[in-house]
Design a protein around this motif. Structure first.
Motif, PDB file in Angstrom:
ATOM      1  N   LEU A 134     -11.853   3.033   3.562  1.00  0.00           N
ATOM      2  CA  LEU A 134     -10.394   3.066   3.426  1.00  0.00           C
ATOM      3  C   LEU A 134      -9.725   2.903   4.794  1.00  0.00           C
ATOM      4  O   LEU A 134      -8.838   2.064   4.962  1.00  0.00           O
ATOM      5  N   THR A 135     -10.192   3.686   5.804  1.00  0.00           N
ATOM      6  CA  THR A 135      -9.480   3.669   7.081  1.00  0.00           C
ATOM      7  C   THR A 135      -9.844   2.469   7.945  1.00  0.00           C
ATOM      8  O   THR A 135      -9.038   2.021   8.749  1.00  0.00           O
ATOM      9  N   LYS A 136     -11.080   1.930   7.803  1.00  0.00           N
ATOM     10  CA  LYS A 136     -11.480   0.845   8.701  1.00  0.00           C
ATOM     11  C   LYS A 136     -11.347  -0.543   8.078  1.00  0.00           C
ATOM     12  O   LYS A 136     -11.307  -1.535   8.792  1.00  0.00           O
ATOM     13  N   ILE A 137     -11.316  -0.639   6.752  1.00  0.00           N
ATOM     14  CA  ILE A 137     -11.255  -1.966   6.136  1.00  0.00           C
ATOM     15  C   ILE A 137      -9.985  -2.158   5.304  1.00  0.00           C
ATOM     16  O   ILE A 137      -9.158  -3.023   5.604  1.00  0.00           O
ATOM     17  N   THR A 138      -9.818  -1.323   4.290  1.00  0.00           N
ATOM     18  CA  THR A 138      -8.716  -1.558   3.360  1.00  0.00           C
ATOM     19  C   THR A 138      -7.345  -1.387   4.027  1.00  0.00           C
ATOM     20  O   THR A 138      -6.477  -2.255   3.916  1.00  0.00           O
ATOM     21  N   LEU A 139      -7.171  -0.280   4.754  1.00  0.00           N
ATOM     22  CA  LEU A 139      -5.855  -0.025   5.361  1.00  0.00           C
ATOM     23  C   LEU A 139      -5.455  -1.094   6.374  1.00  0.00           C
ATOM     24  O   LEU A 139      -4.339  -1.615   6.290  1.00  0.00           O
ATOM     25  N   PRO A 140      -6.326  -1.434   7.351  1.00  0.00           N
ATOM     26  CA  PRO A 140      -5.904  -2.478   8.309  1.00  0.00           C
ATOM     27  C   PRO A 140      -5.555  -3.797   7.614  1.00  0.00           C
ATOM     28  O   PRO A 140      -4.595  -4.467   8.001  1.00  0.00           O
ATOM     29  N   LEU A 141      -6.315  -4.135   6.562  1.00  0.00           N
ATOM     30  CA  LEU A 141      -6.045  -5.400   5.896  1.00  0.00           C
ATOM     31  C   LEU A 141      -4.750  -5.351   5.087  1.00  0.00           C
ATOM     32  O   LEU A 141      -4.131  -6.384   4.850  1.00  0.00           O
ATOM     33  N   SER A 142      -4.364  -4.157   4.657  1.00  0.00           N
ATOM     34  CA  SER A 142      -3.140  -4.112   3.847  1.00  0.00           C
ATOM     35  C   SER A 142      -1.971  -3.572   4.654  1.00  0.00           C
ATOM     36  O   SER A 142      -1.006  -3.071   4.098  1.00  0.00           O
ATOM     37  N   LEU A 143      -2.053  -3.690   5.987  1.00  0.00           N
ATOM     38  CA  LEU A 143      -0.994  -3.183   6.840  1.00  0.00           C
ATOM     39  C   LEU A 143       0.396  -3.725   6.474  1.00  0.00           C
ATOM     40  O   LEU A 143       1.352  -2.953   6.434  1.00  0.00           O
ATOM     41  N   PRO A 144       0.535  -5.034   6.177  1.00  0.00           N
ATOM     42  CA  PRO A 144       1.869  -5.502   5.800  1.00  0.00           C
ATOM     43  C   PRO A 144       2.417  -4.754   4.596  1.00  0.00           C
ATOM     44  O   PRO A 144       3.608  -4.423   4.549  1.00  0.00           O
ATOM     45  N   GLY A 145       1.542  -4.458   3.646  1.00  0.00           N
ATOM     46  CA  GLY A 145       1.974  -3.712   2.466  1.00  0.00           C
ATOM     47  C   GLY A 145       2.399  -2.303   2.823  1.00  0.00           C
ATOM     48  O   GLY A 145       3.423  -1.815   2.343  1.00  0.00           O
ATOM     49  N   VAL A 146       1.634  -1.666   3.711  1.00  0.00           N
ATOM     50  CA  VAL A 146       1.976  -0.296   4.105  1.00  0.00           C
ATOM     51  C   VAL A 146       3.300  -0.289   4.862  1.00  0.00           C
ATOM     52  O   VAL A 146       4.156   0.571   4.643  1.00  0.00           O
ATOM     53  N   ILE A 147       3.496  -1.297   5.722  1.00  0.00           N
ATOM     54  CA  ILE A 147       4.761  -1.375   6.460  1.00  0.00           C
ATOM     55  C   ILE A 147       5.928  -1.560   5.503  1.00  0.00           C
ATOM     56  O   ILE A 147       6.940  -0.868   5.598  1.00  0.00           O
ATOM     57  N   SER A 148       5.771  -2.475   4.534  1.00  0.00           N
ATOM     58  CA  SER A 148       6.929  -2.688   3.657  1.00  0.00           C
ATOM     59  C   SER A 148       7.176  -1.469   2.788  1.00  0.00           C
ATOM     60  O   SER A 148       8.337  -1.110   2.555  1.00  0.00           O
TER      61      SER A 148
ATOM     62  N   ILE B 213       5.083  11.659   4.245  1.00  0.00           N
ATOM     63  CA  ILE B 213       4.404  12.338   3.130  1.00  0.00           C
ATOM     64  C   ILE B 213       4.128  11.338   2.002  1.00  0.00           C
ATOM     65  O   ILE B 213       3.019  11.271   1.472  1.00  0.00           O
ATOM     66  N   SER B 214       5.147  10.551   1.663  1.00  0.00           N
ATOM     67  CA  SER B 214       4.999   9.633   0.537  1.00  0.00           C
ATOM     68  C   SER B 214       3.957   8.567   0.827  1.00  0.00           C
ATOM     69  O   SER B 214       3.178   8.201  -0.054  1.00  0.00           O
ATOM     70  N   LEU B 215       3.962   8.046   2.076  1.00  0.00           N
ATOM     71  CA  LEU B 215       2.992   7.002   2.408  1.00  0.00           C
ATOM     72  C   LEU B 215       1.572   7.553   2.302  1.00  0.00           C
ATOM     73  O   LEU B 215       0.686   6.912   1.724  1.00  0.00           O
ATOM     74  N   PHE B 216       1.357   8.753   2.851  1.00  0.00           N
ATOM     75  CA  PHE B 216       0.018   9.354   2.789  1.00  0.00           C
ATOM     76  C   PHE B 216      -0.432   9.512   1.333  1.00  0.00           C
ATOM     77  O   PHE B 216      -1.492   9.026   0.941  1.00  0.00           O
ATOM     78  N   ALA B 217       0.421  10.143   0.530  1.00  0.00           N
ATOM     79  CA  ALA B 217       0.053  10.388  -0.865  1.00  0.00           C
ATOM     80  C   ALA B 217      -0.132   9.074  -1.617  1.00  0.00           C
ATOM     81  O   ALA B 217      -1.058   8.932  -2.428  1.00  0.00           O
ATOM     82  N   SER B 218       0.721   8.084  -1.329  1.00  0.00           N
ATOM     83  CA  SER B 218       0.660   6.825  -2.073  1.00  0.00           C
ATOM     84  C   SER B 218      -0.564   6.008  -1.697  1.00  0.00           C
ATOM     85  O   SER B 218      -1.172   5.364  -2.556  1.00  0.00           O
ATOM     86  N   VAL B 219      -0.904   5.985  -0.401  1.00  0.00           N
ATOM     87  CA  VAL B 219      -2.087   5.232   0.022  1.00  0.00           C
ATOM     88  C   VAL B 219      -3.319   5.801  -0.682  1.00  0.00           C
ATOM     89  O   VAL B 219      -4.116   5.062  -1.271  1.00  0.00           O
ATOM     90  N   CYS B 220      -3.466   7.127  -0.661  1.00  0.00           N
ATOM     91  CA  CYS B 220      -4.612   7.758  -1.333  1.00  0.00           C
ATOM     92  C   CYS B 220      -4.615   7.413  -2.816  1.00  0.00           C
ATOM     93  O   CYS B 220      -5.633   6.978  -3.367  1.00  0.00           O
ATOM     94  N   ALA B 221      -3.463   7.590  -3.461  1.00  0.00           N
ATOM     95  CA  ALA B 221      -3.401   7.379  -4.906  1.00  0.00           C
ATOM     96  C   ALA B 221      -3.667   5.923  -5.256  1.00  0.00           C
ATOM     97  O   ALA B 221      -4.457   5.621  -6.161  1.00  0.00           O
ATOM     98  N   ALA B 222      -3.022   5.006  -4.530  1.00  0.00           N
ATOM     99  CA  ALA B 222      -3.181   3.591  -4.854  1.00  0.00           C
ATOM    100  C   ALA B 222      -4.630   3.159  -4.627  1.00  0.00           C
ATOM    101  O   ALA B 222      -5.195   2.393  -5.413  1.00  0.00           O
ATOM    102  N   TYR B 223      -5.236   3.675  -3.562  1.00  0.00           N
ATOM    103  CA  TYR B 223      -6.628   3.325  -3.290  1.00  0.00           C
ATOM    104  C   TYR B 223      -7.530   3.825  -4.413  1.00  0.00           C
ATOM    105  O   TYR B 223      -8.404   3.107  -4.900  1.00  0.00           O
ATOM    106  N   ALA B 224      -7.295   5.056  -4.852  1.00  0.00           N
ATOM    107  CA  ALA B 224      -8.120   5.622  -5.921  1.00  0.00           C
ATOM    108  C   ALA B 224      -7.946   4.843  -7.215  1.00  0.00           C
ATOM    109  O   ALA B 224      -8.922   4.507  -7.887  1.00  0.00           O
TER     110      ALA B 224
END
Lengths: 315, 291
Positions: B198-212, B98-109
């Motif tokens: 967001l899903t095809k460019i930003t997220l894959p490139l920031s995968l290390p950040g999402v993992i941590s 839940i937190s990752l989903f909400a945070s990815v959206c919020a941080a991207y915005a």
């Protein structure tokens, strides 16, 4: 014709409104924020406000309270246990934070040296921070056991002591014991973050200082400390905040005992609100922590501003 | 002794080994012993039979003469420990997702859409991280009770994001900032929607950040104590930290062996996860401070 054209036009208009909204950054931005904001308002902002309100009521668990103004705070101001918990909290925060900072900075400087197995050492150092606090606190509880403490055993075998130390039975022993456990838990965080700060300092500064004949101490005093001060401010704000509001270590190791000697404001608030059922009084104790927290944040914020200004930087 | 490989600070490489030993290795070794000793003691107690645990005269307390699995067996078969572990896993994984989903959206915005007022919302979310759980648990208990969530996993799954979202958002904002804007602009010109970007460019490139962010969120949830202690009452719904210290102590009888076994086995999953991703973990922790 005209009858047919109208809905089509409306449709075109509507869809363009819709797609324009999706291109509008403000609209999209707001949509993206919905999940985070909804959770934070319902479970963070609203409870924070509710906590202020509860502190001014006489709510009991399972009952509806009524507004009693500052009566909770008035009765707390006459409550010696409350003042003891304030004293304990400040004692715990001051001593634990100072030692955490000192050992953390020292450890960061050591880790910044050229070492074999550097990354492994760094990973090991961070372990106390990773392992759940309550579980490591259980280990400390056992280490401080009155009959089977390994510390006492070693000291007796070494001929330094003649009998076992009553770590958690004596008020001052207990205070120092929980401070030590807190230091153990907090040093890795301070050390690793300060190490990150150290690594951003350019080696050429040290080389220049060396050429000018600076001693080790002078290099530390005039290069390391000033360059590190913004990170020190951030780390110590976090460290002070976490220590001041600590609950887990105390609850696990002493439950506030002996005779309330280690009660922090957080543990006292839990005891009054949940164990004792007086939600209103417990909330008032929690609220009494807020001025200290705000002071800690402002102090480091303005301290940071000042040090930046001294370095001639802007923003 | 030491190989001249990395960026040395000053002229330390001129130092002799005995001097460096006294100045660096010895103090470092002592601090590491101090930091690791409680884990060693936890492990030794877990595998020691009761007879040895309470007899320091006949046996050296630092060693185990007859290792046993008796305490771990007792923990797993005579207590609700497996249930606590299951609850902890469910709660940590759900709260993290839940937190990752909400945070990815919020941080991207906040970081990429830069809508009106995003800076202030970003700051407000960060301030949320400074609100300690020990101030929130009383009003939250009232809310959890009113919503009928008391004594269930859902109470924890919904409240843990309050400290996970501010942290993850803050961490992800830093990662998103490192991705060049030009990539997104090109995609926009090619007709990609914001969601596709967001899903095809930003997220894959920031995968290390999402993992941590995910590892941090998971370890923080695994570690959480005060909410779990307040909102859960029956033994079968407890998490490991709460179960260990409320259920393994019968009055004045402390089952030290079982307690230590619970402390050890409760720590192991987090330590394993941490050791796999330690580089992410350290860089995220230090990166977050540098921001």
């Amino acid at each position: 014709m005209a009858v047919m054209a109208e809905p089509v036009a409306a449709q075109v208009k509507r869809s363009s409104l819709w797609s324009r909204a999706f291109e509008s950054r403000n609209f999209l931005g707001a949509m993206f924020m919905v999940p985070a904001i909804a959770i934070l308002i319902l479970f963070l902002a609203y409870p924070l406000a509710l906590g202020f309100w509860l502190g001014m009521t006489d709510t009991k668990i399972g009952g509806v309270g009524r507004y009693i103004g500052f009566a909770n705070f008035v009765s707390l101001s006459k409550d010696s246990v409350f003042w003891l918990s304030v004293f304990n909290t400040i004692f715990y925060t001051v001593f634990a934070s100072i030692v955490k900072f000192a050992i953390g900075l020292y450890l960061a400087l050591l880790l910044n040296e050229r070492l074999p197995f550097k990354s492994m050492v760094r990973a090991i150092v961070l372990l106390p921070f990773v392992v759940p606090t309550v579980l490591s606190a259980i280990a400390f509880w056992w280490i401080y056991d009155s009959q089977f403490s390994i510390i006492s055993w070693v000291l007796i075998k070494a001929g330094i002591l003649t009998h076992y130390i009553d770590f958690l039975g004596d008020p001052w022993n207990a205070r120092w014991s929980v401070v030590l456990a807190n230091i153990w838990r907090g040093v890795p965080f301070v050390a690793i973050t300060l190490l990150a700060g150290l690594q951003t300092i350019s080696p050429s500064l040290y080389e220049a200082a060396n050429l000018d004949g600076a001693t080790n101490l002078q290099r530390f005093r005039h290069i390391t400390l000033p360059m590190l001060s913004p990170i020190i401010a951030v780390v110590m704000t976090f460290s002070v905040l976490m220590t001041f509001t600590d609950f887990q270590l105390i609850y696990t190791i002493t439950r506030g005992g002996p005779i309330n000697a280690t009660h922090l404001m957080a543990t006292l608030s839990f005891q009054r609100a949940i164990t004792g059922g007086n939600l209103g009084e417990g909330a008032a104790i929690s609220n009494a922590m807020i001025p200290f927290l705000v002071a800690a944040i402002l102090l480091s914020f303005f301290g940071l501003q000042r040090s930046r200004w001294q370095q001639g930087g802007r923003d | 002794m030491s190989t001249a490989d990395d960026q040395s600070v000053g002229m330390d490489y001129l130092e002799s080994f005995p001097r460096k030993f006294l100045r660096v290795y010895l103090p470092l070794g002592l601090i590491i012993v101090f930091l690791l000793f409680p884990f060693y003691w936890m492990a030794v107690t877990t595998f020691k039979p009761d007879a040895e645990m309470y007899d320091y005269e006949k046996y050296n307390p630092f060693l185990i003469a007859h290792p046993t699995l008796e305490h771990i067996k007792k923990l797993f078969f005579d207590t609700d420990y497996p249930l606590w572990m299951w609850n902890t896993v469910i709660v940590s994984v759900s709260a993290t997702c839940i937190s990752l989903f909400a945070s990815v959206c919020a941080a991207y915005a906040i970081e990429r859409l830069r809508y009106k007022g995003s800076r202030y919302v970003g700051l407000a979310i960060f301030l949320g991280y400074l609100v300690p759980p020990s101030i929130l648990f009383i009003p939250l208990a009232a809310i959890v009770f009113q919503l009928g969530l008391f004594d269930g996993n859902l109470a924890l799954i919904l409240t843990y994001p309050t400290f996970l979202i501010p942290f993850c958002t803050w961490l992800l904002m830093g990662y998103f900032r490192t991705i060049p804007y030009e990539l997104e602009e090109c995609a926009l010109i090619d007709g990609a929607t914001r969601l596709q970007i967001l899903t095809k460019i930003t997220l894959p490139l920031s995968l290390p950040g999402v993992i941590s962010a995910g590892i941090f969120a998971f370890t923080l949830s695994w570690n959480e104590f005060i909410y779990a202690l307040t909102f859960i009452s029956s033994s079968e719904n407890k998490t490991i930290p709460v179960g260990a210290i409320t259920e393994l102590v019968n009055g004045d009888v402390y089952h030290w062996g079982a307690l230590m076994a619970a402390a050890l086995t409760g720590s192991v999953p987090v330590v394993i996860l941490y050791s796999f991703f330690v580089e992410y973990y350290v860089s995220a922790m230090t990166g977050a401070v540098k921001e």
